[in-house]
Design an enzyme around this catalytic site. Structure first.
Site, PDB file in Angstrom:
ATOM      1  N   LYS A  17       4.286  -1.127  -3.328  1.00  0.00           N
ATOM      2  CA  LYS A  17       3.912  -0.167  -2.288  1.00  0.00           C
ATOM      3  C   LYS A  17       4.993  -0.133  -1.212  1.00  0.00           C
ATOM      4  O   LYS A  17       5.746  -1.085  -0.999  1.00  0.00           O
ATOM      5  CB  LYS A  17       2.562  -0.501  -1.667  1.00  0.00           C
ATOM      6  CG  LYS A  17       2.503  -1.823  -0.874  1.00  0.00           C
ATOM      7  CD  LYS A  17       3.001  -1.731   0.558  1.00  0.00           C
ATOM      8  CE  LYS A  17       3.004  -3.072   1.258  1.00  0.00           C
ATOM      9  NZ  LYS A  17       3.695  -3.066   2.572  1.00  0.00           N
ATOM     10  N   ASP A  32      -3.355  -6.104   1.343  1.00  0.00           N
ATOM     11  CA  ASP A  32      -2.733  -5.077   0.509  1.00  0.00           C
ATOM     12  C   ASP A  32      -3.337  -4.992  -0.889  1.00  0.00           C
ATOM     13  O   ASP A  32      -3.038  -4.055  -1.627  1.00  0.00           O
ATOM     14  CB  ASP A  32      -1.226  -5.337   0.364  1.00  0.00           C
ATOM     15  CG  ASP A  32      -0.465  -5.151   1.659  1.00  0.00           C
ATOM     16  OD1 ASP A  32      -0.995  -4.483   2.569  1.00  0.00           O
ATOM     17  OD2 ASP A  32       0.666  -5.668   1.761  1.00  0.00           O
TER      18      ASP A  32
END
Length: 304
Positions: free
Chosen positions: A11, A141
Protein backbone atom coordinates in the site's frame (compact mmCIF):
# COMPACT_ATOMS: atom_id res chain seq x y z
CA UNK A 1 -6.56 -29.66 -0.51
CA UNK A 2 -2.77 -29.79 -0.24
CA UNK A 3 -1.88 -26.07 -0.43
CA UNK A 4 -3.40 -22.61 -0.81
CA UNK A 5 -1.52 -19.54 -2.02
CA UNK A 6 -2.87 -16.07 -1.23
CA UNK A 7 -1.48 -12.85 -2.70
CA UNK A 8 -1.59 -9.48 -0.92
CA UNK A 9 -0.49 -6.08 -2.20
CA UNK A 10 1.68 -3.26 -0.92
CA UNK A 11 0.00 0.00 0.00
CA UNK A 12 0.86 3.63 -0.31
CA UNK A 13 -0.89 6.51 1.40
CA UNK A 14 -2.17 9.13 -1.01
CA UNK A 15 -3.04 11.19 2.05
CA UNK A 16 -1.88 10.72 5.63
CA UNK A 17 -3.22 13.21 8.16
CA UNK A 18 -1.99 12.65 11.72
CA UNK A 19 -3.54 14.11 14.85
CA UNK A 20 -2.15 14.62 18.34
CA UNK A 21 -1.89 11.33 20.29
CA UNK A 22 -5.07 10.14 21.98
CA UNK A 23 -5.16 9.20 25.69
CA UNK A 24 -4.51 5.56 24.67
CA UNK A 25 -1.28 6.64 22.97
CA UNK A 26 -2.46 6.05 19.41
CA UNK A 27 -2.49 8.86 16.86
CA UNK A 28 -5.85 9.53 15.19
CA UNK A 29 -5.47 9.24 11.43
CA UNK A 30 -7.28 10.22 8.29
CA UNK A 31 -5.66 8.46 5.39
CA UNK A 32 -6.36 7.39 1.83
CA UNK A 33 -4.96 3.91 1.30
CA UNK A 34 -4.08 2.77 -2.22
CA UNK A 35 -3.04 -0.80 -3.07
CA UNK A 36 -0.34 -1.14 -5.74
CA UNK A 37 1.02 -4.02 -7.79
CA UNK A 38 3.90 -5.12 -5.56
CA UNK A 39 2.97 -8.36 -3.87
CA UNK A 40 3.83 -10.88 -1.20
CA UNK A 41 2.57 -14.45 -1.63
CA UNK A 42 1.76 -16.70 1.33
CA UNK A 43 1.39 -20.45 0.75
CA UNK A 44 -0.07 -22.66 3.48
CA UNK A 45 0.16 -26.45 3.36
CA UNK A 46 -1.67 -28.63 5.92
CA UNK A 47 0.60 -30.22 8.55
CA UNK A 48 0.44 -31.53 12.11
CA UNK A 49 2.99 -28.99 13.38
CA UNK A 50 3.67 -25.30 12.66
CA UNK A 51 6.50 -23.75 10.67
CA UNK A 52 6.97 -20.44 8.86
CA UNK A 53 9.68 -19.99 6.23
CA UNK A 54 10.35 -16.69 4.46
CA UNK A 55 11.95 -16.25 1.03
CA UNK A 56 13.01 -12.73 0.03
CA UNK A 57 13.28 -11.43 -3.54
CA UNK A 58 16.63 -10.00 -4.55
CA UNK A 59 15.60 -6.40 -3.90
CA UNK A 60 14.28 -7.19 -0.40
CA UNK A 61 16.62 -6.79 2.56
CA UNK A 62 16.59 -10.27 4.06
CA UNK A 63 18.56 -9.10 7.08
CA UNK A 64 15.60 -6.93 8.10
CA UNK A 65 13.18 -9.86 8.25
CA UNK A 66 11.89 -10.82 11.72
CA UNK A 67 13.28 -13.84 13.53
CA UNK A 68 11.50 -17.17 13.27
CA UNK A 69 8.57 -17.29 15.69
CA UNK A 70 8.33 -13.49 15.81
CA UNK A 71 6.60 -13.01 12.47
CA UNK A 72 3.27 -11.24 12.11
CA UNK A 73 2.18 -14.41 10.31
CA UNK A 74 2.64 -16.29 13.59
CA UNK A 75 0.47 -13.72 15.36
CA UNK A 76 -2.18 -13.88 12.64
CA UNK A 77 -2.33 -17.67 12.93
CA UNK A 78 -2.59 -17.49 16.72
CA UNK A 79 -5.41 -14.94 16.54
CA UNK A 80 -7.43 -16.96 14.01
CA UNK A 81 -6.87 -20.19 15.96
CA UNK A 82 -8.00 -18.58 19.24
CA UNK A 83 -11.12 -17.25 17.53
CA UNK A 84 -12.09 -20.78 16.52
CA UNK A 85 -10.60 -22.60 19.55
CA UNK A 86 -8.37 -24.78 17.42
CA UNK A 87 -4.61 -25.52 17.36
CA UNK A 88 -2.13 -23.68 15.17
CA UNK A 89 -0.91 -26.07 12.50
CA UNK A 90 0.48 -25.85 8.98
CA UNK A 91 3.57 -25.16 6.93
CA UNK A 92 3.74 -21.57 5.71
CA UNK A 93 6.01 -20.15 3.03
CA UNK A 94 6.13 -16.37 2.66
CA UNK A 95 7.54 -15.09 -0.64
CA UNK A 96 8.36 -11.42 -0.11
CA UNK A 97 8.62 -8.83 -2.87
CA UNK A 98 7.33 -5.84 -0.88
CA UNK A 99 10.23 -3.88 0.68
CA UNK A 100 10.73 -4.62 4.38
CA UNK A 101 10.41 -1.79 6.93
CA UNK A 102 9.72 0.52 4.03
CA UNK A 103 6.36 2.12 4.82
CA UNK A 104 4.47 -0.06 2.33
CA UNK A 105 2.76 -2.41 4.80
CA UNK A 106 4.56 -5.56 3.70
CA UNK A 107 4.10 -7.16 7.11
CA UNK A 108 0.43 -6.24 7.10
CA UNK A 109 0.07 -7.79 3.65
CA UNK A 110 1.59 -11.02 4.98
CA UNK A 111 -0.80 -11.05 7.94
CA UNK A 112 -3.83 -10.51 5.71
CA UNK A 113 -2.71 -13.20 3.28
CA UNK A 114 -2.10 -15.62 6.15
CA UNK A 115 -5.58 -15.02 7.58
CA UNK A 116 -7.20 -15.78 4.23
CA UNK A 117 -4.99 -18.81 3.47
CA UNK A 118 -5.33 -20.37 6.92
CA UNK A 119 -9.08 -19.81 6.94
CA UNK A 120 -9.24 -21.77 3.68
CA UNK A 121 -6.84 -24.56 4.69
CA UNK A 122 -8.45 -24.98 8.11
CA UNK A 123 -11.91 -24.90 6.46
CA UNK A 124 -13.25 -22.35 8.93
CA UNK A 125 -15.51 -20.10 6.85
CA UNK A 126 -14.76 -17.04 8.99
CA UNK A 127 -17.06 -14.13 8.17
CA UNK A 128 -15.66 -11.02 6.51
CA UNK A 129 -16.56 -8.96 9.59
CA UNK A 130 -14.69 -11.32 11.89
CA UNK A 131 -11.64 -11.39 9.60
CA UNK A 132 -11.58 -7.59 9.59
CA UNK A 133 -11.85 -7.50 13.39
CA UNK A 134 -8.97 -9.98 13.74
CA UNK A 135 -6.97 -7.96 11.22
CA UNK A 136 -7.49 -4.75 13.22
CA UNK A 137 -6.08 -6.48 16.33
CA UNK A 138 -2.92 -7.31 14.40
CA UNK A 139 -2.18 -3.81 13.11
CA UNK A 140 -3.73 -0.65 11.74
CA UNK A 141 -2.87 -1.46 8.11
CA UNK A 142 -3.93 -5.12 8.13
CA UNK A 143 -7.66 -4.52 7.46
CA UNK A 144 -6.81 -2.53 4.33
CA UNK A 145 -4.48 -5.29 3.17
CA UNK A 146 -7.54 -7.56 3.24
CA UNK A 147 -9.73 -5.10 1.36
CA UNK A 148 -7.33 -3.52 -1.17
CA UNK A 149 -8.34 -1.08 -3.89
CA UNK A 150 -8.52 2.49 -2.60
CA UNK A 151 -10.11 3.28 0.75
CA UNK A 152 -10.51 6.02 3.32
CA UNK A 153 -9.04 4.98 6.66
CA UNK A 154 -9.98 6.61 9.95
CA UNK A 155 -9.45 5.91 13.64
CA UNK A 156 -6.00 4.30 13.71
CA UNK A 157 -6.50 3.56 10.01
CA UNK A 158 -8.51 0.41 10.69
CA UNK A 159 -11.96 1.98 10.08
CA UNK A 160 -12.35 1.66 6.33
CA UNK A 161 -14.68 3.16 3.77
CA UNK A 162 -14.11 1.92 0.19
CA UNK A 163 -13.47 4.70 -2.32
CA UNK A 164 -14.62 4.45 -5.93
CA UNK A 165 -11.42 4.76 -7.94
CA UNK A 166 -11.68 4.24 -11.68
CA UNK A 167 -8.30 5.78 -12.40
CA UNK A 168 -5.18 3.98 -13.55
CA UNK A 169 -2.33 5.40 -11.51
CA UNK A 170 1.31 4.62 -12.22
CA UNK A 171 4.06 4.83 -9.62
CA UNK A 172 7.80 4.54 -9.36
CA UNK A 173 8.85 3.03 -6.04
CA UNK A 174 12.34 3.75 -4.72
CA UNK A 175 13.54 1.86 -1.65
CA UNK A 176 16.21 4.07 -0.11
CA UNK A 177 19.53 2.39 0.58
CA UNK A 178 20.48 1.75 4.20
CA UNK A 179 18.43 0.77 7.21
CA UNK A 180 14.66 0.94 7.34
CA UNK A 181 12.73 3.32 9.55
CA UNK A 182 10.89 2.18 12.65
CA UNK A 183 7.28 3.36 12.48
CA UNK A 184 7.16 4.11 16.25
CA UNK A 185 10.39 6.12 15.92
CA UNK A 186 8.89 8.21 13.11
CA UNK A 187 5.76 8.90 15.14
CA UNK A 188 7.88 9.91 18.15
CA UNK A 189 9.81 12.33 15.96
CA UNK A 190 6.54 13.67 14.58
CA UNK A 191 5.39 14.40 18.13
CA UNK A 192 8.66 16.19 18.86
CA UNK A 193 8.43 18.29 15.71
CA UNK A 194 4.69 18.98 16.08
CA UNK A 195 3.97 19.48 19.80
CA UNK A 196 1.12 21.80 18.81
CA UNK A 197 -0.50 19.33 16.40
CA UNK A 198 -4.27 19.48 16.21
CA UNK A 199 -6.15 16.58 17.77
CA UNK A 200 -8.04 16.34 14.47
CA UNK A 201 -6.07 14.97 11.50
CA UNK A 202 -6.02 16.87 8.22
CA UNK A 203 -9.11 15.86 6.16
CA UNK A 204 -8.84 13.97 2.89
CA UNK A 205 -11.32 15.90 0.77
CA UNK A 206 -8.76 17.24 -1.71
CA UNK A 207 -7.20 13.88 -2.71
CA UNK A 208 -10.60 12.21 -2.81
CA UNK A 209 -11.83 14.87 -5.23
CA UNK A 210 -8.66 14.48 -7.32
CA UNK A 211 -9.24 10.72 -7.61
CA UNK A 212 -12.64 11.39 -9.15
CA UNK A 213 -11.06 13.38 -11.99
CA UNK A 214 -8.68 10.54 -13.03
CA UNK A 215 -6.16 13.32 -13.71
CA UNK A 216 -2.64 12.47 -12.46
CA UNK A 217 -1.60 16.12 -12.40
CA UNK A 218 -4.42 16.94 -9.98
CA UNK A 219 -3.70 13.90 -7.83
CA UNK A 220 0.00 14.83 -7.73
CA UNK A 221 -0.90 18.23 -6.30
CA UNK A 222 -3.15 16.59 -3.69
CA UNK A 223 -0.67 14.05 -2.27
CA UNK A 224 0.00 14.67 1.42
CA UNK A 225 1.92 12.95 4.24
CA UNK A 226 2.15 14.47 7.72
CA UNK A 227 4.89 11.97 8.63
CA UNK A 228 7.18 13.03 5.79
CA UNK A 229 8.95 15.80 7.73
CA UNK A 230 9.69 13.41 10.60
CA UNK A 231 10.96 10.70 8.24
CA UNK A 232 13.19 13.17 6.41
CA UNK A 233 14.48 14.54 9.71
CA UNK A 234 15.58 11.02 10.66
CA UNK A 235 16.83 10.21 7.15
CA UNK A 236 17.88 13.47 5.41
CA UNK A 237 18.85 11.49 2.31
CA UNK A 238 15.14 11.01 1.57
CA UNK A 239 14.87 14.69 0.64
CA UNK A 240 17.60 14.13 -1.97
CA UNK A 241 15.78 11.07 -3.30
CA UNK A 242 12.54 13.02 -3.71
CA UNK A 243 14.34 15.92 -5.39
CA UNK A 244 16.10 13.53 -7.76
CA UNK A 245 12.86 11.82 -8.74
CA UNK A 246 11.06 15.07 -9.40
CA UNK A 247 14.04 16.35 -11.42
CA UNK A 248 13.78 13.14 -13.45
CA UNK A 249 10.26 14.15 -14.47
CA UNK A 250 7.98 12.63 -11.84
CA UNK A 251 4.83 14.63 -11.24
CA UNK A 252 5.37 14.43 -7.48
CA UNK A 253 7.51 12.54 -4.99
CA UNK A 254 6.37 11.50 -1.53
CA UNK A 255 7.64 9.45 1.39
CA UNK A 256 5.44 6.34 1.61
CA UNK A 257 3.83 6.18 5.04
CA UNK A 258 6.56 6.25 7.68
CA UNK A 259 9.26 5.62 5.05
CA UNK A 260 11.95 5.22 4.00
CA UNK A 261 10.48 4.11 0.66
CA UNK A 262 9.67 7.02 -1.65
CA UNK A 263 6.99 6.88 -4.32
CA UNK A 264 6.67 9.01 -7.44
CA UNK A 265 3.50 9.56 -9.43
CA UNK A 266 3.82 9.39 -13.20
CA UNK A 267 1.44 10.34 -16.01
CA UNK A 268 1.16 6.79 -17.38
CA UNK A 269 3.04 3.51 -17.75
CA UNK A 270 5.56 4.81 -20.29
CA UNK A 271 6.30 7.87 -18.20
CA UNK A 272 6.79 5.68 -15.11
CA UNK A 273 9.31 3.53 -16.95
CA UNK A 274 11.16 6.65 -18.11
CA UNK A 275 11.38 8.05 -14.57
CA UNK A 276 12.44 4.66 -13.23
CA UNK A 277 15.21 4.48 -15.79
CA UNK A 278 16.56 7.85 -14.65
CA UNK A 279 16.44 6.84 -10.99
CA UNK A 280 18.16 3.46 -11.33
CA UNK A 281 21.54 5.16 -11.48
CA UNK A 282 22.36 5.61 -7.81
CA UNK A 283 19.37 3.81 -6.28
CA UNK A 284 19.64 0.04 -5.81
CA UNK A 285 15.90 -0.70 -5.74
CA UNK A 286 13.63 1.02 -8.25
CA UNK A 287 10.30 -0.61 -9.13
CA UNK A 288 7.32 0.33 -11.29
CA UNK A 289 3.82 -0.37 -9.99
CA UNK A 290 0.23 0.58 -10.75
CA UNK A 291 -2.94 0.83 -8.73
CA UNK A 292 -5.48 0.31 -7.50
CA UNK A 293 -5.28 -3.49 -7.23
CA UNK A 294 -7.18 -6.10 -5.26
CA UNK A 295 -6.68 -6.96 -1.60
CA UNK A 296 -5.68 -10.37 -0.26
CA UNK A 297 -7.02 -13.06 -2.60
CA UNK A 298 -6.49 -16.72 -3.40
CA UNK A 299 -4.35 -17.28 -6.50
CA UNK A 300 -3.84 -21.06 -6.41
CA UNK A 301 -5.42 -24.05 -4.71
CA UNK A 302 -3.69 -27.42 -5.05
CA UNK A 303 -5.93 -30.43 -4.61
CA UNK A 304 -4.85 -33.00 -2.08
Amino acid sequence: MSAVTVRAAAKINLHLGVGRPRPDGFHPLVTVFHAVSLYDDVTVTPADDWQVTTHAAGHVDGAALPDAGDNIVDRAAAALARHHARPVTGRVEVHKSIPVAGGMAGGSADAAAALVALDRVWDLGTSDDDLLALAAELGSDVPFSLVGGTALGEGRGELLTPVADDGSWWWVVVRAAGDGLSTPAVYRRYDELRPDASPEPAPAGVPLAALETRDPELLANALHNDLQAAAVDLRPDLADTIATGEAAGALRGLVSGSGPTCVFLARDADHAREVAGELRDGHPTVLVAHGPVAGAHVVTVEAG
